[in-house]
Motif scaffolding. Structure first.
Motif, PDB file in Angstrom:
ATOM      1  N   PHE A 758      14.064   0.264   3.179  1.00  0.00           N
ATOM      2  CA  PHE A 758      13.484   0.256   1.831  1.00  0.00           C
ATOM      3  C   PHE A 758      11.958   0.348   1.873  1.00  0.00           C
ATOM      4  N   PHE A 759      11.320  -0.470   2.716  1.00  0.00           N
ATOM      5  CA  PHE A 759       9.861  -0.461   2.791  1.00  0.00           C
ATOM      6  C   PHE A 759       9.320   0.886   3.257  1.00  0.00           C
ATOM      7  N   ALA A 760      10.110   1.604   4.024  1.00  0.00           N
ATOM      8  CA  ALA A 760       9.673   2.927   4.487  1.00  0.00           C
ATOM      9  C   ALA A 760       9.549   3.906   3.332  1.00  0.00           C
ATOM     10  N   ARG A 761      10.154   3.606   2.200  1.00  0.00           N
ATOM     11  CA  ARG A 761      10.110   4.504   1.039  1.00  0.00           C
ATOM     12  C   ARG A 761       9.301   3.922  -0.112  1.00  0.00           C
ATOM     13  N   VAL A 762       8.443   2.937   0.220  1.00  0.00           N
ATOM     14  CA  VAL A 762       7.511   2.370  -0.751  1.00  0.00           C
ATOM     15  C   VAL A 762       6.100   2.759  -0.337  1.00  0.00           C
ATOM     16  N   THR A 763       5.316   3.261  -1.277  1.00  0.00           N
ATOM     17  CA  THR A 763       3.968   3.728  -0.942  1.00  0.00           C
ATOM     18  C   THR A 763       3.045   2.568  -0.597  1.00  0.00           C
ATOM     19  N   ASP A 764       1.980   2.874   0.144  1.00  0.00           N
ATOM     20  CA  ASP A 764       1.004   1.847   0.498  1.00  0.00           C
ATOM     21  C   ASP A 764       0.405   1.213  -0.755  1.00  0.00           C
ATOM     22  N   GLU A 765       0.201   2.016  -1.795  1.00  0.00           N
ATOM     23  CA  GLU A 765      -0.389   1.496  -3.019  1.00  0.00           C
ATOM     24  C   GLU A 765       0.555   0.510  -3.706  1.00  0.00           C
ATOM     25  N   ASP A 766       1.840   0.844  -3.753  1.00  0.00           N
ATOM     26  CA  ASP A 766       2.802  -0.076  -4.373  1.00  0.00           C
ATOM     27  C   ASP A 766       2.936  -1.361  -3.564  1.00  0.00           C
ATOM     28  N   LEU A 767       2.863  -1.252  -2.247  1.00  0.00           N
ATOM     29  CA  LEU A 767       2.889  -2.453  -1.412  1.00  0.00           C
ATOM     30  C   LEU A 767       1.672  -3.326  -1.682  1.00  0.00           C
ATOM     31  N   ARG A 768       0.513  -2.691  -1.872  1.00  0.00           N
ATOM     32  CA  ARG A 768      -0.703  -3.462  -2.152  1.00  0.00           C
ATOM     33  C   ARG A 768      -0.590  -4.168  -3.497  1.00  0.00           C
ATOM     34  N   LEU A 769      -0.029  -3.500  -4.487  1.00  0.00           N
ATOM     35  CA  LEU A 769       0.118  -4.119  -5.798  1.00  0.00           C
ATOM     36  C   LEU A 769       1.084  -5.307  -5.747  1.00  0.00           C
ATOM     37  N   ARG A 770       2.106  -5.223  -4.861  1.00  0.00           N
ATOM     38  CA  ARG A 770       3.077  -6.317  -4.763  1.00  0.00           C
ATOM     39  C   ARG A 770       2.543  -7.485  -3.948  1.00  0.00           C
ATOM     40  N   PHE A 771       1.944  -7.187  -2.776  1.00  0.00           N
ATOM     41  CA  PHE A 771       1.538  -8.253  -1.869  1.00  0.00           C
ATOM     42  C   PHE A 771       0.042  -8.562  -1.929  1.00  0.00           C
ATOM     43  N   PHE A 772      -0.697  -7.890  -2.814  1.00  0.00           N
ATOM     44  CA  PHE A 772      -2.122  -8.115  -3.034  1.00  0.00           C
ATOM     45  C   PHE A 772      -2.972  -7.755  -1.822  1.00  0.00           C
ATOM     46  N   GLN A 773      -2.402  -7.020  -0.877  1.00  0.00           N
ATOM     47  CA  GLN A 773      -3.157  -6.564   0.289  1.00  0.00           C
ATOM     48  C   GLN A 773      -2.395  -5.413   0.932  1.00  0.00           C
ATOM     49  N   SER A 774      -3.094  -4.661   1.751  1.00  0.00           N
ATOM     50  CA  SER A 774      -2.448  -3.570   2.455  1.00  0.00           C
ATOM     51  C   SER A 774      -1.510  -4.132   3.517  1.00  0.00           C
ATOM     52  N   VAL A 775      -0.305  -3.574   3.598  1.00  0.00           N
ATOM     53  CA  VAL A 775       0.678  -4.011   4.581  1.00  0.00           C
ATOM     54  C   VAL A 775       1.014  -2.820   5.471  1.00  0.00           C
ATOM     55  N   LYS A 776       0.658  -2.917   6.744  1.00  0.00           N
ATOM     56  CA  LYS A 776       0.885  -1.817   7.685  1.00  0.00           C
ATOM     57  C   LYS A 776       2.077  -2.055   8.600  1.00  0.00           C
ATOM     58  N   HIS A 777       2.382  -3.317   8.851  1.00  0.00           N
ATOM     59  CA  HIS A 777       3.428  -3.628   9.824  1.00  0.00           C
ATOM     60  C   HIS A 777       4.313  -4.736   9.275  1.00  0.00           C
ATOM     61  N   PHE A 778       5.615  -4.499   9.333  1.00  0.00           N
ATOM     62  CA  PHE A 778       6.579  -5.499   8.863  1.00  0.00           C
ATOM     63  C   PHE A 778       7.226  -6.141  10.083  1.00  0.00           C
ATOM     64  N   SER A 779       6.715  -7.309  10.461  1.00  0.00           N
ATOM     65  CA  SER A 779       7.222  -8.001  11.637  1.00  0.00           C
ATOM     66  C   SER A 779       8.596  -8.575  11.354  1.00  0.00           C
ATOM     67  N   HIS A 780       9.279  -8.952  12.434  1.00  0.00           N
ATOM     68  CA  HIS A 780      10.586  -9.586  12.278  1.00  0.00           C
ATOM     69  C   HIS A 780      10.457 -10.866  11.461  1.00  0.00           C
ATOM     70  N   GLU A 781       9.384 -11.640  11.717  1.00  0.00           N
ATOM     71  CA  GLU A 781       9.191 -12.899  10.988  1.00  0.00           C
ATOM     72  C   GLU A 781       8.984 -12.629   9.493  1.00  0.00           C
ATOM     73  N   ILE A 828       9.986  -2.207  -6.591  1.00  0.00           N
ATOM     74  CA  ILE A 828      10.930  -1.112  -6.792  1.00  0.00           C
ATOM     75  C   ILE A 828      10.531   0.044  -5.880  1.00  0.00           C
ATOM     76  N   ARG A 829      11.520   0.761  -5.377  1.00  0.00           N
ATOM     77  CA  ARG A 829      11.230   1.908  -4.526  1.00  0.00           C
ATOM     78  C   ARG A 829      10.352   2.890  -5.293  1.00  0.00           C
ATOM     79  N   SER A 830       9.335   3.394  -4.650  1.00  0.00           N
ATOM     80  CA  SER A 830       8.293   4.156  -5.348  1.00  0.00           C
ATOM     81  C   SER A 830       8.823   5.398  -6.040  1.00  0.00           C
ATOM     82  N   ASP A 831       9.853   6.039  -5.493  1.00  0.00           N
ATOM     83  CA  ASP A 831      10.369   7.274  -6.085  1.00  0.00           C
ATOM     84  C   ASP A 831      11.370   7.021  -7.205  1.00  0.00           C
TER      85      ASP A 831
END
Length: 901
Positions: A758-781, A828-831
């Motif tokens: 799912f995260f692979a199909r969410v844009t960097d901008e939408d991730l920033r709006l959700r988490f209030f920061q840029s997210v580049k790596h989704f760790s296991h934790e 929500i998925r960006s597309d």
């Protein structure tokens, strides 16, 4: 009520003591003395109608005579007037009270019941009654009858027992151990372990939480709070009553094996708590965990200047289930360069009795750089040849020069003797130092167990197989039919049907009322080439072997008739008052290389259903090879449960015996946990033996007890589960704006891969709006925190496209500890924006918040996220600028008034 008003207990601005006298052993007098001795900086009032002054301190006759409202009242008045005191405190708006008075009683009409009713109506928190009091050294508060005030520190101690709390305070004072708080619960009228775990989990003054437990009243509340606290900081627990290993008079093997202490141990392990065996271990474990971070691994390297002490350390490591590290060839070569001829050339590394600081340093550096170990234990035995202080300084110099990778490797020290300079050097470097090699190895294993418990909380379980399909409706019909007839036990035919409904293979059975009927039933089996097994049928006979009530491998109809007659005769002679229903007839199963296991569900009065697994057979209780786990279970937890037993070793295979299908065994345990979740009316279930070999599993004999479930927990969800199970009732089908259908369901622990895709199909901008920061790596934790949910206080709902199985979006809601407010987040998925997915998820989330009993749903939205702000407005949220961050808007929605659908 959880953490509500607990700040008034631990950080009050004013305290009023109610009761006391000039007597030397007066509790009220002791509390006032302790408040002054601790240097409490706030106002102190003393309420006493009999004495206008005590010890030169003026008192007032009534609480209302104080010119100010105290944050905390400490009650030492006689039990008969405590309800009046609490009523007066409630009328004045006092937020919290500590009741030291004992013997308030419980139940309707008691003083305890009246106090609880008055306090709850007023929102007044009660600690106690019959408790030691509360000590918060950072606030210079000692509102207790303890003999001394400990120094300020970072350990929070919560004790069921006032005597244990007082003893541990004295222990800490003698050893200069500091506390952030010390509190005893007493009779736990209101504030309990769950409340205090929630409070100290977020208290910045508290590094670790220490618990002394005698019993838990609200298991679900405790488990929810404990799991949340254990994710944030170390929680170490010691529990009394370990001799309670068996349930005498139990009707099933599973129930007999589920002793109270074993159930507590399973609960502590499931919550990620570190259980220790004694009070001294409590502090030792906290000290180790506080000075050292977690580390990946369990291999220990041991360095000493004496071979004997090193070998003793290895013995202790072996006894505690640790792993001795192997030395790599490169490490041995390096040690050859810095150590004299005759060193051990193995682990433990014996650097010889005359080792000086330089030799210690060289050996330590080599072990720190060796990737073959995960931790190092350094031991020094004082000799006439060298200086212990020089060896300690060499160790600390090496530690100070470590690179970033090496700093993650923990180092433990044992400096025998009484060299103050050596100990001071080690303490200054924050090296955990122990009096003996046994204590040091115990500290190492504490760290290993804690790290493994933390990792277990974050692990992703394997997916259940596609054919994990249960017929819950069939099972429920069987149970309801038995209850309608007033049966306590399912009959053998219904039992096999119940197991079959959950996909647990079992031997078909038939019931015969007499020996003649048994022979008739056996005729068909024998004609098909089978031999026959006959067993006594009686709800009053818990274990058939007790009355010699089983005959196997009967080859003929005559043998069956004779065996049945003998079984019935012996049962009536042995137990003349037992109700005999006849005999059970079934084909004899011959699987010569199968292992006999026991699996079942036991009923614990505190924690509810417990899954039991271990070695089966007629000697199951004598062998006592069993482990327990609280449901719900996934396959990872089931495999862990199996792995903790001794019988797991022979499941692996040996000599000419092939390995058993362990996954099939684990699946049975998961299915039993699901059965317990679906049918609270199943009180006990026993499969013994459960045969396991390379071809799978087969239940040979089973018993199932049913009855009206005893509700153990308030609120929503399963009435008896200590851990809130997967809320299947919140699965929904929704229709999107384009008419397409989608499934909405709660997130499961195995959804790791789903979220990554799912995260692979969410844009960097939408991730920033959700988490209030840029997210580049989704760790296991990071992913684990999204998928490993405590459903008692968190929910996450995902929308899934049914055909592809792809995730379309997710909304989550996290309730605060008081179940007053919930904070939401949505993505929500960006597309797929504009398809109405977000709207639908928000509506279901709000419905869930109302179902859970929350009063408000709130969140934070970036001002620039106009789409989300517009949706919130349309859903009825109010919008307000965040007073601390101009880039954010705070949104909130009152949900208490929303009617249920």
């Amino acid at each position: 009520m959880s953490t509500y008003h607990l700040s008034s207990v631990f950080r009050p601005q004013s305290v009023a003591v109610i009761g006391g006298s000039p007597r030397e052993r007066s509790a009220g007098r002791a509390v006032v003395r302790n408040l002054h001795a601790a240097g409490f900086p706030g106002q102190i009032g003393w309420v006493n109608p009999r004495y206008p002054e005590i010890d030169g301190i003026a008192t007032v006759r009534k609480l209302k005579d104080l010119p100010w409202v105290p944050d905390l009242v400490v009650v030492t008045a006689p039990a008969s007037i405590v309800p009046q005191v609490i009523e007066a405190a409630a009328e004045r708006g006092v937020p919290a009270a500590v009741i030291l008075t004992a013997h308030l009683g419980e139940g309707p009409g008691s003083a305890g019941e009246r106090v609880e009713r008055i306090a709850r109506a007023a929102g007044l928190r009660i600690l106690g009654p019959h408790c030691l009091g509360v000590i918060a050294p950072h606030a210079r508060l000692n509102a207790s009858i303890a003999a001394h005030t400990p120094q300020a520190g970072d350990l929070a101690l919560v004790s069921d027992s006032s005597a244990i709390a007082a003893a541990l305070v004295e222990w800490g004072v003698a050893r200069s151990v500091g506390f952030s708080a010390v509190v005893s619960l007493g009779d736990t009228l209101d504030v309990d372990f769950g409340d205090l775990l929630d409070y100290f989990a977020t208290d910045y003054r508290t590094r670790a939480i220490l618990l002394y437990v005698e019993h838990i009243k609200d298991a679900r509340k405790f488990m929810s709070a404990a799991r949340a606290a254990a994710r944030a900081k170390p929680v170490v627990v010691v529990k009394s009553g370990r001799q309670s290993q068996r349930n005498a008079g139990a009707s099933t093997h599973a129930q007999a094996l589920a002793g109270s202490d074993a159930v507590y141990g399973a609960a502590f392990a499931r919550a990620g708590l570190l259980r220790v065996g004694a009070l001294d271990e409590l502090f030792a474990a906290a000290e180790t965990l506080g000075r050292l971070g977690t580390f990946p691994g369990r291999r220990l390297a041991i360095l000493s200047n004496g071979g004997g002490i090193g070998r003793l350390a290895v013995d202790q490591l072996t006894l505690r289930g640790g792993s001795l590290a192997s030395l790599s060839e490169s490490t041995i070569a390096r040690l050859d360069q810095v150590l004299p001829e005759g060193w051990s050339r193995d682990n433990p590394v014996d650097i010889i009795v005359d080792a000086d600081g330089e030799r210690y340093a060289g050996a330590i550096d080599a072990l720190l750089e060796d990737a073959g170990n995960d931790a190092v234990l350094v031991i020094n035995v004082p000799t006439a040849f060298t200086s212990s202080a020089d060896a300690a300084k060499a160790l600390t110099r090496s530690l100070g020069q470590r690179d970033r990778y090496q700093r993650q490797k923990p180092v433990f020290a044992v400096w025998l003797g009484n060299d103050d300079a050596a100990i001071a050097a080690l303490n200054a470097a924050r090296v955990p130092t122990y009096a003996t090699e046994s204590d040091a190895v115990r500290g190492f294993t504490h760290l290993v167990r804690y790290r493994e418990a933390q990792a277990a909380l974050m692990e992703t379980p394997p997916s259940l197989p596609e054919d994990f399909v249960v017929d819950a409706a069939c099972a429920r019909a069987l149970v309801e039919a038995a209850l309608a007839k007033g049966q306590r036990w399912l009959d053998p035919v219904a039992t096999t049907q119940l197991l079959a409904a959950y996909g647990i293979p079992c031997v078909p059975v038939q019931i015969a009322a007499s020996a003649y009927e048994a022979a008739e039933l056996a005729e068909t089996l024998i004609a098909a080439g089978a031999t026959v097994t006959v067993k006594i049928l009686s709800d009053d006979i818990a274990h058939k072997s007790d009355v010699d009530g089983v005959r196997l491998n009967l080859p003929s109809v005559g043998a069956v008739r004779e065996a049945a007659e003998g079984i019935l005769r012996r049962a009536r002679e042995a137990l003349p008052h037992a109700a005999i229903g006849g005999v059970v007839v079934q084909p004899t199963v011959v699987r010569p290389k199968a292992r006999e296991l026991v699996a079942g569900i036991a009923d614990d009065p505190t924690f509810g259903p417990v899954i039991v697994f271990g070695r089966g057979g007629t000697a199951v209780e004598v062998i006592n090879d069993r482990e327990l786990a609280l449901p719900p279970l996934d396959l990872r937890l089931a495999h862990e449960l199996i792995g903790r037993t001794r019988v797991s070793r022979i499941l692996k295979g040996y000599r000419d015996v092939a390995p058993a299908d362990e996954r099939a065994v684990a699946l049975v345990l998961v299915k039993l946990a699901q059965l317990a979740a679906d049918l609270p009316e199943i009180l006990e279930l026993d499969i013994n033996p459960l045969l396991a070999d390379r071809d799978g599993v087969l239940a040979l004999d089973a018993r199932v007890a049913v009855g009206a479930p005893r509700r153990l927990h308030k609120g929503r969800g399963h009435p008896r589960f200590a851990i809130f199970p997967y809320p299947k009732e919140w699965e929904r089908q929704i229709t999107l704006a384009d008419g397409a259908r989608a499934l909405v369901r709660p997130v499961r622990p195995e959804d790791d891969a789903l979220f990554r895709a799912f995260f692979a199909r969410v844009t960097d901008e939408d991730l920033r709006l959700r988490f209030f920061q840029s997210v580049k790596h989704f760790s296991h934790e990071f992913i684990a925190r999204l998928t490993q949910l405590d459903y008692a206080r968190s929910i996450a709902l995902v929308a899934i496209e049914p055909r592809s199985g792809e995730m379309l979006g997710a909304v989550r809601l996290h309730a605060d500890a008081d179940y007053e407010r919930g904070e939401y987040g949505i993505l929500i998925r960006s597309d797929l924006k504009g398809h109405g997915i977000g709207w639908q998820l928000m509506r279901i989330m709000i419905e869930y918040a109302h179902w859970l009993g929350l009063k408000t749903v709130e969140g934070q939205v970036l001002r620039e996220n106009r789409t989300m702000l517009a949706m919130c407005e349309s859903l009825g949220f109010s919008l307000h600028p965040d007073p601390e961050d101009a880039s954010l808007m705070n949104v909130s929605l009152p949900v208490a008034e929303i009617p249920e659908n």
